[in-house]
Write a protein that holds these residues in place. Structure first.
Motif, PDB file in Angstrom:
ATOM      1  N   PHE A 220      84.533  53.550  37.991  1.00  0.00           N
ATOM      2  CA  PHE A 220      85.002  52.214  37.665  1.00  0.00           C
ATOM      3  C   PHE A 220      83.934  51.173  37.949  1.00  0.00           C
ATOM      4  O   PHE A 220      83.664  50.305  37.122  1.00  0.00           O
TER       5      PHE A 220
ATOM      6  N   PHE B  19      80.683  51.482  38.278  1.00  0.00           N
ATOM      7  CA  PHE B  19      79.483  51.531  37.465  1.00  0.00           C
ATOM      8  C   PHE B  19      79.791  51.261  36.004  1.00  0.00           C
ATOM      9  O   PHE B  19      78.906  51.167  35.181  1.00  0.00           O
ATOM     10  N   THR B  20      81.066  51.150  35.726  1.00  0.00           N
ATOM     11  CA  THR B  20      81.482  50.799  34.377  1.00  0.00           C
ATOM     12  C   THR B  20      81.265  49.307  34.202  1.00  0.00           C
ATOM     13  O   THR B  20      81.343  48.531  35.137  1.00  0.00           O
ATOM     14  N   GLU B  21      81.001  48.945  33.019  1.00  0.00           N
ATOM     15  CA  GLU B  21      80.678  47.564  32.696  1.00  0.00           C
ATOM     16  C   GLU B  21      81.628  46.550  33.331  1.00  0.00           C
ATOM     17  O   GLU B  21      81.221  45.483  33.754  1.00  0.00           O
ATOM     18  N   VAL B  22      82.875  46.923  33.390  1.00  0.00           N
ATOM     19  CA  VAL B  22      83.885  45.975  33.844  1.00  0.00           C
ATOM     20  C   VAL B  22      83.509  45.323  35.157  1.00  0.00           C
ATOM     21  O   VAL B  22      83.401  44.110  35.272  1.00  0.00           O
TER      22      VAL B  22
ATOM     23  N   TRP C  27      80.666  46.023  36.818  1.00  0.00           N
ATOM     24  CA  TRP C  27      79.233  45.771  36.763  1.00  0.00           C
ATOM     25  C   TRP C  27      78.947  44.355  36.312  1.00  0.00           C
ATOM     26  O   TRP C  27      78.149  43.628  36.889  1.00  0.00           O
ATOM     27  N   GLN C  28      79.630  43.955  35.282  1.00  0.00           N
ATOM     28  CA  GLN C  28      79.406  42.640  34.714  1.00  0.00           C
ATOM     29  C   GLN C  28      79.878  41.544  35.656  1.00  0.00           C
ATOM     30  O   GLN C  28      79.270  40.494  35.752  1.00  0.00           O
TER      31      GLN C  28
ATOM     32  N   ARG D  82      74.420  43.785  42.229  1.00  0.00           N
ATOM     33  CA  ARG D  82      73.981  44.891  41.386  1.00  0.00           C
ATOM     34  C   ARG D  82      72.743  45.541  41.979  1.00  0.00           C
ATOM     35  O   ARG D  82      72.635  46.753  42.082  1.00  0.00           O
TER      36      ARG D  82
ATOM     37  N   LEU E 159      72.209  49.385  43.247  1.00  0.00           N
ATOM     38  CA  LEU E 159      71.143  50.239  42.759  1.00  0.00           C
ATOM     39  C   LEU E 159      70.296  50.746  43.916  1.00  0.00           C
ATOM     40  O   LEU E 159      69.947  51.917  43.979  1.00  0.00           O
TER      41      LEU E 159
ATOM     42  N   SER F 268      71.324  53.774  45.803  1.00  0.00           N
ATOM     43  CA  SER F 268      71.206  55.104  45.226  1.00  0.00           C
ATOM     44  C   SER F 268      69.776  55.629  45.280  1.00  0.00           C
ATOM     45  O   SER F 268      69.515  56.761  44.892  1.00  0.00           O
TER      46      SER F 268
END
Lengths: 248, 248
Positions: free
Chosen positions: B113, B115-118, B120-121, B128, B132, B135
DNA sequence: CTCATTTTCTGAACCGGATTCAGAATCATT
DNA sequence: AATGATTCTGAATCCGGTTCAGAAAATGAG
């Protein structure tokens, strides 16, 4: 009665109007900022009217997704009727998906979202059933390719089902599309050509299907040629405009 | 000053309390019905207190995700230090991810969820970057395995980077996990043993990496044995309890 | 122990956006 | 033109995330 017909037509037209306005908003500002009122306003209707077509926001999203599935089925079917060696046709499915992703980015992102638990859970059992049913034709298309291949004697009928390839390919394409659209990820991993990489991986998958006789994977050059060929022969109409398949 | 220490400790404890309450709610009722007020209430605190720890709901989700990444890094690292032939260690990464998915299902769903655009945006650029950065260690672990393999002379240093395998494996695992949790999908596709299927696909991917000398993919039996071995030797602590790795 | 000050906690109030529904407007029919 | 049926409207409702003024608790000096 003719009047009834007209009404139905108008209803269908308006539904399309709403759907495309919604799609546009999603493309423009992302899924997050999709607002029912905005969609209605963009079409010069009141909120309530929108709700006569779609019982809820979720319903609207699902409707968009159904369109998506239809489009994808259409793409699948091109490959089914394409006259080429089996392995290339199968590989074509993957290429088709990538082309599809290029051409309907909002659709693909939405699919990701809808098939994700978030919406899935929200959807009623009936709606879920509906969504699943829609994807039947896709399974049929794959089935037909399998049968062709087995009939042609170049796929082991007891081998691992092609379905696995299809599912694997699907999840990878979705995932890659995700990465491509998550700002910063490509840079972090230094991924210059994500779709090429995807194709190489699919090549590996494809090769594990159990060909008779056993075959080597396509090499880089064969891969390139194949992609070109598929674009030209099967998706010519989609791949001409400038924002078409360039980065493929 | 000792008082300051105690305060910090209490703060950290409460943060954990909130996080685990949130995780529990996600597991229980899904991501959709996660409510800030409920989380606070479940811990016998007022909403405002929760907001002292997490500036927003999104922030809370990201915090849960960071934990997730840490856990995943821990799992990666086990494979890095595991003494086994390179191919098995690499395959172990995939198995590790599957085991991880079994043990922290809510984490994995959440990762999907976030990392999904939703999300993420919605996340700020800074957030963000943070996600990143987290990881990075994972990438390092993979890098170390590559180096080992090249040093041992059994991986072509000019071959396709292992990173590709890792990304492919990741997207496939996420996707499969998705399918497994989308009620009705497994039945539709008649998928009896999704994780086994995933392993077979990963096997195909793994095999495409460019081994020297070229090697055959693991066969079904070798695959089974390998999974058993990894479970026993690397994840013994995770795989004992009854809801552990059974369906693996 | 008491009081002033600082820190922390609280939950009612605010706000944005999905959803509803009573009435307004439009259409079809007589 | 009148009437009843249908469709459209947007203000009102509801829900859940977020804020913030004041209550409560902790701290520390006297």
């Amino acid at each position: 009665m003719a009047i009834q017909d007209r009404k139905e037509r108008q209803l269908a037209e308006r539904e399309q109007l709403f759907l495309s306005a919604a799609r546009e908003q999603i493309c423009q500002d992302g899924l997050l900022s999709l607002q029912m009122a905005k969609v209605a306003r963009a079409c010069d209707y009141a909120t309530g009217t929108l709700y006569q077509h779609f019982a809820s926001k979720e319903d609207l999203l699902v409707a968009i997704c159904s369109e998506l599935v239809d489009k994808r089925v259409e793409i699948f079917n091109r490959l089914v009727t394409w006259d080429a060696p089996t392995r290339e046709r199968i590989f074509g499915i993957a290429v088709g998906d990538i082309i599809f992703a290029h051409h309907y980015p909002e659709h693909f992102r939405l699919a990701q979202f809808v098939f994700t638990e978030v919406v899935w859970q929200a959807a009623s059992a009936k709606r879920r059933q509906q969504l699943l049913e829609t994807s039947k034709p896709m399974g049929d298309a794959v089935q037909r390719i399998i049968e062709d291949a087995v009939a042609a004697g170049d796929l082991d009928p007891h081998g691992r089902p092609l379905l696995e390839m299809t599912l694997g390919q699907w999840t990878m394409t979705l995932g890659m599309h995700n990465l491509v659209h998550a700002e910063g990820v490509l840079e972090l991993y230094n991924l210059r050509d994500p779709y090429r990489m995807l194709l190489r991986q699919l090549n590996a998958l494809l090769n594990g299907l159990g060909w008779q006789p056993q075959q080597d994977p396509f090499d880089e050059q064969a891969l390139e040629a194949l992609v070109q060929r598929i674009q030209r022969n099967v998706f010519a109409d989609l791949c001409q405009d400038q924002n078409g398949c360039k980065n493929l």
